[in-house]
Design a protein around this motif. Sequence first.
Motif, PDB file in Angstrom:
ATOM      1  N   LEU A  31       0.788  -1.103   0.055  1.00 54.34           N
ATOM      2  CA  LEU A  31       0.066   0.057  -0.009  1.00 54.34           C
ATOM      3  C   LEU A  31       0.801   1.279   0.059  1.00 54.34           C
ATOM      4  O   LEU A  31       0.529   2.179  -0.764  1.00 54.34           O
ATOM      5  CB  LEU A  31      -0.960  -0.085   1.360  1.00 54.34           C
ATOM      6  CG  LEU A  31      -2.052  -0.689   1.076  1.00 54.34           C
ATOM      7  CD1 LEU A  31      -2.753  -0.855   2.373  1.00 54.34           C
ATOM      8  CD2 LEU A  31      -3.262  -0.309  -0.092  1.00 54.34           C
ATOM      9  N   ALA A  32       1.757   1.151   0.845  1.00 50.15           N
ATOM     10  CA  ALA A  32       2.630   2.359   0.814  1.00 50.15           C
ATOM     11  C   ALA A  32       3.464   2.951  -0.364  1.00 50.15           C
ATOM     12  O   ALA A  32       3.508   4.169  -0.654  1.00 50.15           O
ATOM     13  CB  ALA A  32       3.864   2.231   1.941  1.00 50.15           C
ATOM     14  N   GLN A  33       3.835   1.850  -1.258  1.00 52.07           N
ATOM     15  CA  GLN A  33       4.492   2.037  -2.327  1.00 52.07           C
ATOM     16  C   GLN A  33       3.325   2.329  -3.730  1.00 52.07           C
ATOM     17  O   GLN A  33       3.830   2.371  -4.636  1.00 52.07           O
ATOM     18  CB  GLN A  33       5.501   1.068  -2.661  1.00 52.07           C
ATOM     19  CG  GLN A  33       6.589   1.024  -1.740  1.00 52.07           C
ATOM     20  CD  GLN A  33       7.419  -0.334  -2.029  1.00 52.07           C
ATOM     21  OE1 GLN A  33       7.089  -0.912  -2.816  1.00 52.07           O
ATOM     22  NE2 GLN A  33       8.557  -0.564  -1.132  1.00 52.07           N
ATOM     23  N   THR A  34       2.032   2.307  -3.555  1.00 52.57           N
ATOM     24  CA  THR A  34       1.134   2.361  -4.369  1.00 52.57           C
ATOM     25  C   THR A  34       0.190   3.601  -4.143  1.00 52.57           C
ATOM     26  O   THR A  34      -0.785   3.480  -3.711  1.00 52.57           O
ATOM     27  CB  THR A  34       0.297   1.144  -4.373  1.00 52.57           C
ATOM     28  OG1 THR A  34       1.106  -0.058  -4.402  1.00 52.57           O
ATOM     29  CG2 THR A  34      -0.714   1.311  -5.649  1.00 52.57           C
ATOM     30  N   PRO A  35       0.822   4.720  -4.706  1.00 51.14           N
ATOM     31  CA  PRO A  35       0.044   6.219  -4.567  1.00 51.14           C
ATOM     32  C   PRO A  35      -1.336   6.116  -4.882  1.00 51.14           C
ATOM     33  O   PRO A  35      -2.216   6.828  -4.408  1.00 51.14           O
ATOM     34  CB  PRO A  35       1.063   7.058  -5.085  1.00 51.14           C
ATOM     35  CG  PRO A  35       1.897   6.253  -6.078  1.00 51.14           C
ATOM     36  CD  PRO A  35       1.886   4.926  -5.548  1.00 51.14           C
ATOM     37  N   SER A  36      -1.689   5.180  -5.976  1.00 55.13           N
ATOM     38  CA  SER A  36      -2.964   5.285  -6.516  1.00 55.13           C
ATOM     39  C   SER A  36      -3.965   4.709  -5.749  1.00 55.13           C
ATOM     40  O   SER A  36      -5.210   4.940  -5.846  1.00 55.13           O
ATOM     41  CB  SER A  36      -2.955   4.623  -7.664  1.00 55.13           C
ATOM     42  OG  SER A  36      -2.749   3.409  -7.726  1.00 55.13           O
ATOM     43  N   LEU A  37      -3.704   3.882  -4.455  1.00 55.89           N
ATOM     44  CA  LEU A  37      -4.653   3.441  -3.565  1.00 55.89           C
ATOM     45  C   LEU A  37      -4.940   4.422  -2.311  1.00 55.89           C
ATOM     46  O   LEU A  37      -4.502   4.174  -1.253  1.00 55.89           O
ATOM     47  CB  LEU A  37      -3.971   2.201  -2.980  1.00 55.89           C
ATOM     48  CG  LEU A  37      -3.640   0.960  -4.112  1.00 55.89           C
ATOM     49  CD1 LEU A  37      -3.252  -0.087  -3.447  1.00 55.89           C
ATOM     50  CD2 LEU A  37      -4.898   0.685  -4.783  1.00 55.89           C
ATOM     51  N   ASN A  38      -5.779   5.366  -2.711  1.00 54.66           N
ATOM     52  CA  ASN A  38      -6.392   6.383  -1.733  1.00 54.66           C
ATOM     53  C   ASN A  38      -7.973   5.793  -1.226  1.00 54.66           C
ATOM     54  O   ASN A  38      -8.628   5.959  -2.059  1.00 54.66           O
ATOM     55  CB  ASN A  38      -6.324   7.527  -2.256  1.00 54.66           C
ATOM     56  CG  ASN A  38      -6.698   8.684  -1.451  1.00 54.66           C
ATOM     57  OD1 ASN A  38      -6.715   8.289   0.103  1.00 54.66           O
ATOM     58  ND2 ASN A  38      -6.915   9.675  -1.576  1.00 54.66           N
ATOM     59  N   ILE A  39      -7.738   4.940  -0.167  1.00 61.60           N
ATOM     60  CA  ILE A  39      -9.216   4.201   0.107  1.00 61.60           C
ATOM     61  C   ILE A  39      -9.933   4.894   1.343  1.00 61.60           C
ATOM     62  O   ILE A  39      -9.046   5.391   2.178  1.00 61.60           O
ATOM     63  CB  ILE A  39      -8.792   2.694   0.557  1.00 61.60           C
ATOM     64  CG1 ILE A  39      -8.018   1.929  -0.596  1.00 61.60           C
ATOM     65  CG2 ILE A  39      -9.874   2.164   0.912  1.00 61.60           C
ATOM     66  CD1 ILE A  39      -7.360   0.526  -0.330  1.00 61.60           C
ATOM     67  N   VAL A  40     -10.992   5.065   0.877  1.00 66.65           N
ATOM     68  CA  VAL A  40     -11.944   5.694   2.016  1.00 66.65           C
ATOM     69  C   VAL A  40     -13.038   4.552   2.599  1.00 66.65           C
ATOM     70  O   VAL A  40     -13.427   3.937   1.358  1.00 66.65           O
ATOM     71  CB  VAL A  40     -12.394   6.869   1.321  1.00 66.65           C
ATOM     72  CG1 VAL A  40     -13.532   6.722   0.039  1.00 66.65           C
ATOM     73  CG2 VAL A  40     -13.308   7.454   2.688  1.00 66.65           C
ATOM     74  N   GLY A  41     -13.214   4.463   3.599  1.00 62.36           N
ATOM     75  CA  GLY A  41     -14.174   3.688   4.240  1.00 62.36           C
ATOM     76  C   GLY A  41     -15.507   4.339   5.005  1.00 62.36           C
ATOM     77  O   GLY A  41     -15.388   5.543   5.297  1.00 62.36           O
TER      78      GLY A  41
END
Length: 310
Positions: A31-41
Amino acid sequence: MGYKLSRRQFGQLVLAGTVVSGFSYLTNKVLAQTPSLNIVGIGSTSIPTDPTAIPEVKATESYNAHQNSVTTDINRVGLVLRYLTTGSTQVIADNGKPLLESNEILNGFTSLRDGTLVVAITPVTTSRRKATPTRLIFLGGASVKTLRVSGLNENQQLGSLLGTNDGRLIGLVGKKNGTPPITLVDIDLQTGVISPLSQITIPNDERVSNLAECPDGNFYTSLLGLNGETSLVQLGSNQEKPIVLAQLKVDGQAWNNGLQNLVCSGTGQLLAFGAMRYKPPNAVYSIDKKSGNMTRLENFDVTQIALARG
């Protein structure tokens, strides 16, 4: 609209036992190395009716007092957004009025192309009275927009929302008990009217749930077996029938509880959200499309997830 969670509000929620202390921050390298993963719950929480009854507490402070010492009555339900990458939390209300009632469920969550978050909320009928229709809550900009969904039969329910790459809002409609047939529908963003979509074939004799669209235009869903076993399925406008890719599994064990959500990142990585049967908490997993292997990325204390855009 109350988007921000103040320190006083956070203290109230902690003392009421409704917020888990120590939010989950990104420790996983994937996750830390994948900036496109901006997840909201999104989830729900009880809110004290008297905001002056509980003292202000910093979000970083721990609190070990007994629950019995809190005398505030709690009978309202709040809608809460939590961001996985930052651990921040927002209680959402419209002019001070909570957007979720105690007799309602969250049955859909997605983000539109412009970054607007969309929540589907459905009342649960506990009497012979006819339930009010599913409504959509749009969270974006400076105001909250509510839209009633029309076109559903009495025994139908809208869920598994998806904001598509071309700006539409689509979803899955099925019986309230989750059984087939399942129909793919388009939802008018101005009127809330639903209409069937025939461009993509949905196996309507299967227990289908969740929708995800990847940047290459392929759609994915999950099939739920009688014992909870869950398979990954690829959908497409040029396919005569869906393609079952693999049965989902974790550490060699078949996934046995369906999925809360299925989303696809900007790089084409499929992500699942849920928990194995009797093995909470919910967590975000990456999925290998070919093998069905799921890798846990991070626990996340919410009900459903979406990708934050914009």
